[in-house]
Design a protein around this motif. Structure first.
Motif, short mmCIF file in Angstrom:
data_model
loop_
_atom_site.label_atom_id
_atom_site.label_comp_id
_atom_site.label_asym_id
_atom_site.label_seq_id
_atom_site.Cartn_x
_atom_site.Cartn_y
_atom_site.Cartn_z
N VAL A 204 53.50 133.00 46.36
CA VAL A 204 53.71 134.41 46.70
C VAL A 204 54.27 135.18 45.51
CG1 VAL A 204 55.06 135.97 48.18
CG2 VAL A 204 53.97 133.95 49.17
N ALA A 205 55.18 134.54 44.75
CA ALA A 205 55.75 135.19 43.56
C ALA A 205 54.67 135.49 42.53
CB ALA A 205 56.84 134.31 42.96
N ALA A 206 53.62 134.66 42.50
CA ALA A 206 52.51 134.84 41.56
C ALA A 206 51.43 135.78 42.10
CB ALA A 206 51.89 133.49 41.20
N GLY A 207 51.67 136.33 43.30
CA GLY A 207 50.72 137.27 43.88
C GLY A 207 49.64 136.61 44.70
N ASN A 208 49.80 135.33 45.00
CA ASN A 208 48.82 134.60 45.81
C ASN A 208 49.35 134.40 47.23
OD1 ASN A 208 47.09 134.23 43.52
ND2 ASN A 208 48.45 132.58 42.84
N ALA A 209 48.53 133.84 48.08
CA ALA A 209 48.92 133.61 49.47
C ALA A 209 49.55 132.24 49.64
CB ALA A 209 47.70 133.73 50.38
N ALA A 210 50.52 132.14 50.54
CA ALA A 210 51.12 130.85 50.88
C ALA A 210 50.09 130.01 51.63
CB ALA A 210 52.37 131.05 51.73
N THR A 211 50.03 128.72 51.34
CA THR A 211 49.01 127.86 51.95
C THR A 211 49.58 126.64 52.65
OG1 THR A 211 48.75 126.67 49.84
CG2 THR A 211 47.26 128.54 50.25
N GLN A 212 50.82 126.26 52.35
CA GLN A 212 51.39 125.05 52.92
C GLN A 212 52.03 125.35 54.28
OE1 GLN A 212 50.90 122.10 51.92
NE2 GLN A 212 50.27 122.30 49.80
N ILE A 213 51.41 124.86 55.33
CA ILE A 213 51.90 125.12 56.69
C ILE A 213 53.07 124.21 57.04
CG2 ILE A 213 51.29 125.02 59.15
CD1 ILE A 213 48.45 125.83 58.36
N VAL A 214 53.02 122.97 56.59
CA VAL A 214 54.00 121.97 57.00
C VAL A 214 55.28 122.11 56.18
CG1 VAL A 214 54.43 119.53 57.43
CG2 VAL A 214 52.11 120.44 57.65
N THR A 215 56.22 122.86 56.71
CA THR A 215 57.52 123.07 56.08
C THR A 215 58.59 122.99 57.15
OG1 THR A 215 57.45 125.46 56.42
CG2 THR A 215 56.51 124.62 54.35
N SER A 216 59.83 122.86 56.72
CA SER A 216 60.93 122.87 57.67
C SER A 216 60.98 124.20 58.41
CB SER A 216 62.26 122.63 56.95
OG SER A 216 63.34 122.65 57.85
N GLU A 217 60.60 125.27 57.71
CA GLU A 217 60.59 126.59 58.34
C GLU A 217 59.61 126.63 59.50
OE1 GLU A 217 62.67 126.84 54.70
OE2 GLU A 217 60.72 125.96 55.12
N ALA A 218 58.44 126.03 59.34
CA ALA A 218 57.44 126.03 60.40
C ALA A 218 57.82 125.10 61.55
CB ALA A 218 56.08 125.62 59.84
N VAL A 219 58.54 124.03 61.23
CA VAL A 219 58.91 123.06 62.26
C VAL A 219 60.16 123.52 63.02
CG1 VAL A 219 59.68 120.70 62.71
CG2 VAL A 219 57.87 121.13 61.04
N PHE A 220 61.17 123.96 62.29
CA PHE A 220 62.46 124.24 62.93
C PHE A 220 62.79 125.74 63.02
CE2 PHE A 220 62.86 119.93 61.12
CZ PHE A 220 63.16 119.23 62.28
N THR A 221 62.83 126.44 61.89
CA THR A 221 63.29 127.83 61.92
C THR A 221 62.39 128.71 62.76
OG1 THR A 221 63.97 127.45 59.62
CG2 THR A 221 64.13 129.70 60.45
N LEU A 222 61.11 128.47 62.75
CA LEU A 222 60.16 129.28 63.52
C LEU A 222 60.44 129.21 65.01
CD1 LEU A 222 57.52 130.99 63.40
CD2 LEU A 222 56.26 128.83 63.63
N ALA A 223 60.97 128.09 65.49
CA ALA A 223 61.31 127.87 66.90
C ALA A 223 60.09 127.92 67.81
CB ALA A 223 62.36 128.87 67.37
N PHE A 224 58.96 127.45 67.30
CA PHE A 224 57.79 127.24 68.14
C PHE A 224 57.71 125.76 68.52
CE2 PHE A 224 54.62 130.92 67.34
CZ PHE A 224 55.64 131.85 67.39
N ILE A 225 57.76 124.90 67.51
CA ILE A 225 57.70 123.46 67.73
C ILE A 225 59.03 122.94 68.29
CG2 ILE A 225 57.42 121.22 66.54
CD1 ILE A 225 55.56 122.66 64.58
N THR A 226 60.09 123.65 68.01
CA THR A 226 61.42 123.26 68.51
C THR A 226 62.01 124.40 69.34
OG1 THR A 226 62.39 123.98 66.42
CG2 THR A 226 61.86 121.64 66.65
#
Length: 412
Positions: free
Chosen positions: A251-273
């Motif tokens: 994102v800092a380089a002006g591109n799109a984020a592509t990695q879905i599997v992160t702690s943010e997606a597992v925990f902070t998002l509060a969908f899976i948890t």
């Protein structure tokens, strides 16, 4: 089903608990818990930077980030050796082994060639992308100190205790540093590349949809057996750290984020948890309106922590743990959650997290919007909440019927 549950309760779960309580595995788990404050420190600064993007006049707090979370590999190396010595009953080596692990880590990550004098390259190697390097070096140093400690050298001799302490510290120090010197300088082996190369297959598997689902299911499955989810941090944390850093850099380089599997997606998002691991918020809501007085009372007591995604009370108090009627929907949720998140993010229906915000106890769906910076998270959270309730409902009603019968018998 009864035979299966009996096997889980009397054979499988006790065996797993004994296995995971062994010193080496306990040390790895403890290390992952010890580094959480530094990860959360970085998360707070990333969260603060969200406001900076709207109010540029706010002060720059990046040094706090750079000298805490961005040194996480060094912290992991120290903590890994430190906790191994503690769990292996070598209290005299806890600090020294940790310091030696840092020394060898510096040997391994010091830039060479054209970037030999680059401070930024050196600091970059100590960041989240090298967390696996810190873990392995800390473990290897611990092996040397553990083997030496088992010798009990000069333990019963007439040599003064302080001299014995010096000798028993200097020798493993020299052995560890000598091994590091030979490997890095004499043989010219790049330990960072070697260790990351070993972890790469794990990262590649976990970063796929099947790996994502398997990780979530295994974590949920063992949790319903009373095994702490912290145990899986040794596998997931290095992958999560690398993936979120890739998203941040993209994102800092002006591109799109592509990695879905992160702690943010597992925990902070509060969908899976949602409500905690195994997504127990839906169950908690059903308990609050139960016909059973006991379940209704427990549901209302457990609701506050569930809102903050803390579900140990309901897991062990409802209980879900070793309750065959509630274990099955918990396992189903652990599969549905990652599939749902993967579909949303891979199709562009929800932003992939690109900021490291690992504060999982923020009530949802506020945390869902915060970590994705996407208002659509409100809709998708509500839809998933309904799905989870639908999964819990038939199993809960059967369990509720059992509790009502128990209560009627007590009254009689």
């Amino acid at each position: 089903m009864n035979r299966f549950m009996k096997w889980l309760a009397e054979s499988f779960a006790p065996t797993m608990n004994r296995w995971f309580s062994k010193p080496w595995l306990a040390a790895v788990s403890s290390c992952m818990q010890k580094i959480i404050p530094f990860i959360l420190t970085g998360s707070l600064i990333y969260f603060y930077n969200v406001f900076v993007s709207f109010i540029p006049s706010l002060p720059d707090l990046s040094p706090i980030l750079n000298y805490s979370f961005m040194l996480i590999t060094m912290i992991v190396a120290f903590m890994m050796a430190n906790q191994c010595m503690e769990k292996l009953n070598h209290p005299g080596y806890t600090t020294n082994a940790g310091i030696v692990a840092i020394c060898i880590l510096f040997m391994a990550v010091t830039p060479k060639g054209d970037s030999a004098d680059s401070l930024s390259s050196f600091m970059g190697n100590l960041g989240p992308s090298g967390i696996a390097v810190g873990m392995v070096i800390g473990l290897l140093v611990s092996v040397v100190f553990h083997l030496w400690g088992k010798l009990h050298f000069l333990e019963d001799s007439s040599v003064p205790d302080f001299v014995t302490g010096w000798i028993n510290t200097i020798i493993p120090n020299v052995v560890c540093l000598a091994i590091g010197m030979i490997v890095v300088f004499n043989f010219g082996i790049n330990l960072v590349d070697v260790i990351l190369g070993i972890f790469m297959p794990i990262s590649n598997i976990l970063s796929t949809l099947p790996g994502f689902v398997l990780y979530s299911f295994v974590m949920g499955f063992f949790y319903t057996l009373g095994v702490s989810t912290w145990l899986w941090g040794a596998i997931s944390t290095p992958v999560f750290m690398i993936n979120i850093q890739q998203n941040i850099d993209a994102v800092a380089a002006g591109n799109a984020a592509t990695q879905i599997v992160t702690s943010e997606a597992v925990f902070t998002l509060a969908f899976i948890t949602m409500g905690g691991v195994c997504c127990t918020l839906g169950l908690n809501l059903l308990m609050c309106f139960s016909k059973s007085k006991q379940l209704k009372m427990l549901g209302r007591v457990f609701l506050a922590p569930s809102i903050f995604n803390i579900n140990e009370p309901i897991m062990f108090g409802a209980p879900v743990v070793f309750n065959p009627l509630l274990m099955l929907p918990a396992w189903i949720n652990a599969i549905i959650g990652p599939i749902y998140v993967w579909i949303l993010m891979s199709t562009g229906l929800l932003n992939i997290p690109s900021k490291m915000i690992q504060v999982g106890q923020i009530p949802a769906p506020f945390c869902s919007v915060m970590v994705t910076q996407d208002m659509r998270a409100l809709l998708w959270w509500a839809v998933l909440f309904v799905i989870y309730i639908a999964i819990w409902y038939p199993f809960f009603k059967v369990y509720e019927k059992q509790k009502l019968q128990e209560e009627s018998q007590q009254v009689a």
